[in-house]
Design a protein around this motif. Structure first.
Motif, short mmCIF file in Angstrom:
data_model
loop_
_atom_site.label_atom_id
_atom_site.label_comp_id
_atom_site.label_asym_id
_atom_site.label_seq_id
_atom_site.Cartn_x
_atom_site.Cartn_y
_atom_site.Cartn_z
N GLU A 45 34.56 43.06 39.17
CA GLU A 45 34.84 41.99 39.62
C GLU A 45 34.98 42.95 41.27
N ARG A 49 32.71 40.60 44.46
CA ARG A 49 32.67 39.73 45.08
C ARG A 49 32.29 40.83 47.21
N GLU A 222 42.87 43.21 44.34
CA GLU A 222 44.03 42.06 44.78
C GLU A 222 43.65 41.48 46.53
N ARG A 225 39.81 39.63 46.28
CA ARG A 225 40.86 38.24 45.80
C ARG A 225 41.03 37.34 47.03
N LYS A 226 41.85 38.01 47.69
CA LYS A 226 41.82 37.58 48.90
C LYS A 226 41.87 36.49 50.43
N THR A 229 35.70 34.84 48.46
CA THR A 229 35.92 33.86 47.20
C THR A 229 34.56 34.33 46.83
#
Ligand code: TMP
Ligand code: ASP
Length: 230
Positions: A45, A49, A222, A225-226, A229
């Motif tokens: 992930e 990203r 994390e 993710r913040k 997108t």
């Protein structure tokens, strides 16, 4: 067709490459090896990203789609058996080879090429070795060097927005069917050095036995993710 490496399985199917990230973590060319639950999904992930963020900045790469928990659908590439390292600050094998102080900044980003060959401990090579070794033409090597610098600068900005200092990183490139050289593989705490006020957020935690690397990888995920997108 399936290829298995130390931390990934690559499956070629329906005209795409599917990168399955494993829970394995290794160091010292596979000498140190552990399996850490959740590692594959976190690195997949984070890679997805970051590749997305690069694309958003106009930097093309292999990424097509992320399928949770741990698979990336990608443009199939004929990979060069190379690790292209870009360094902003001194660390790791640079210091082992040439000395210096950890964290000291280079005046300009430094690009180094290493041949992927565990038995020979990934020997460093010059661009001029690459055509002689039959690995890449000089033009292709120069294109990888150009892209590596550009990607490194973009990643440094992306991580700065998350509060991290990017020290160095490793890229792998391949050639697409149309002849374009594209960034492929992985960008994760396994493949770069990320610091924040002396704290380590990358595989050095594992290489140097400094605690639980997965807690650090989780924080990086994390932050991704913040800020990014999918
Ligand atoms: P190094 O200082 O050990 O040469 O590592 C430079 C960068 O490359 C660092 O961010 C870690 C990354 N790296 C890999 O991704 N794979 C490897 O096999 C090695 C040796 C380094
Ligand atoms: N990736 C290499 C290995 O698995 C070395 C490293 O990252 O330190 O052995």
């Amino acid at each position: 067709m399936v290829y298995e490496g130390k931390t990934k399985i690559v499956e070629i199917k329906d005209g795409y490459a599917y990168l399955h990230f494993k829970d394995d973590i290794t160091a010292g060319d596979g000498e140190k090896h552990d399996v850490m639950s959740g590692k594959g999904s976190m690195c997949a992930e984070i890679t997805a990203r970051l590749m997305r963020a690069l694309k958003d900045r106009g930097i093309d790469n292999q990424f097509v789609e992320f399928t949770a928990p741990n698979v990336i659908k990608a443009i199939p590439l004929k990979m060069y058996p190379l690790e292209v390292v870009v360094r902003f600050k001194k660390a790791g094998s640079f210091i082992r080879r040439y000395g210096g102080v950890e964290g000291e900044e280079f005046a300009e980003p430094l690009v180094e090429f290493f041949v992927k060959d565990d038995e020979r401990h990934d020997p460093m090579v010059c661009k001029k070795h690459l055509p002689i070794l039959g690995i890449a033409s000089l033009d292709d090597a120069e294109e990888m060097e150009r892209q590596a610098k550009e990607i490194a600068l973009a990643l440094r900005d992306i991580f700065k927005e998350m509060g991290y200092d990017l020290w160095d990183m490793k890229f792998e490139f391949g050639k697409a069917e149309d002849g374009k050289i594209l960034l492929g593989d992985e960008i994760s705490p396994d493949t770069l050095r990320l610091r924040r006020s002396g704290e380590i957020f990358d595989k050095d935690v594992y290489r140097r036995n400094l605690g639980d690397p997965m807690a650090k990888y989780k924080e990086v995920l994390e932050q991704c993710r913040k800020h990014i997108t999918l």
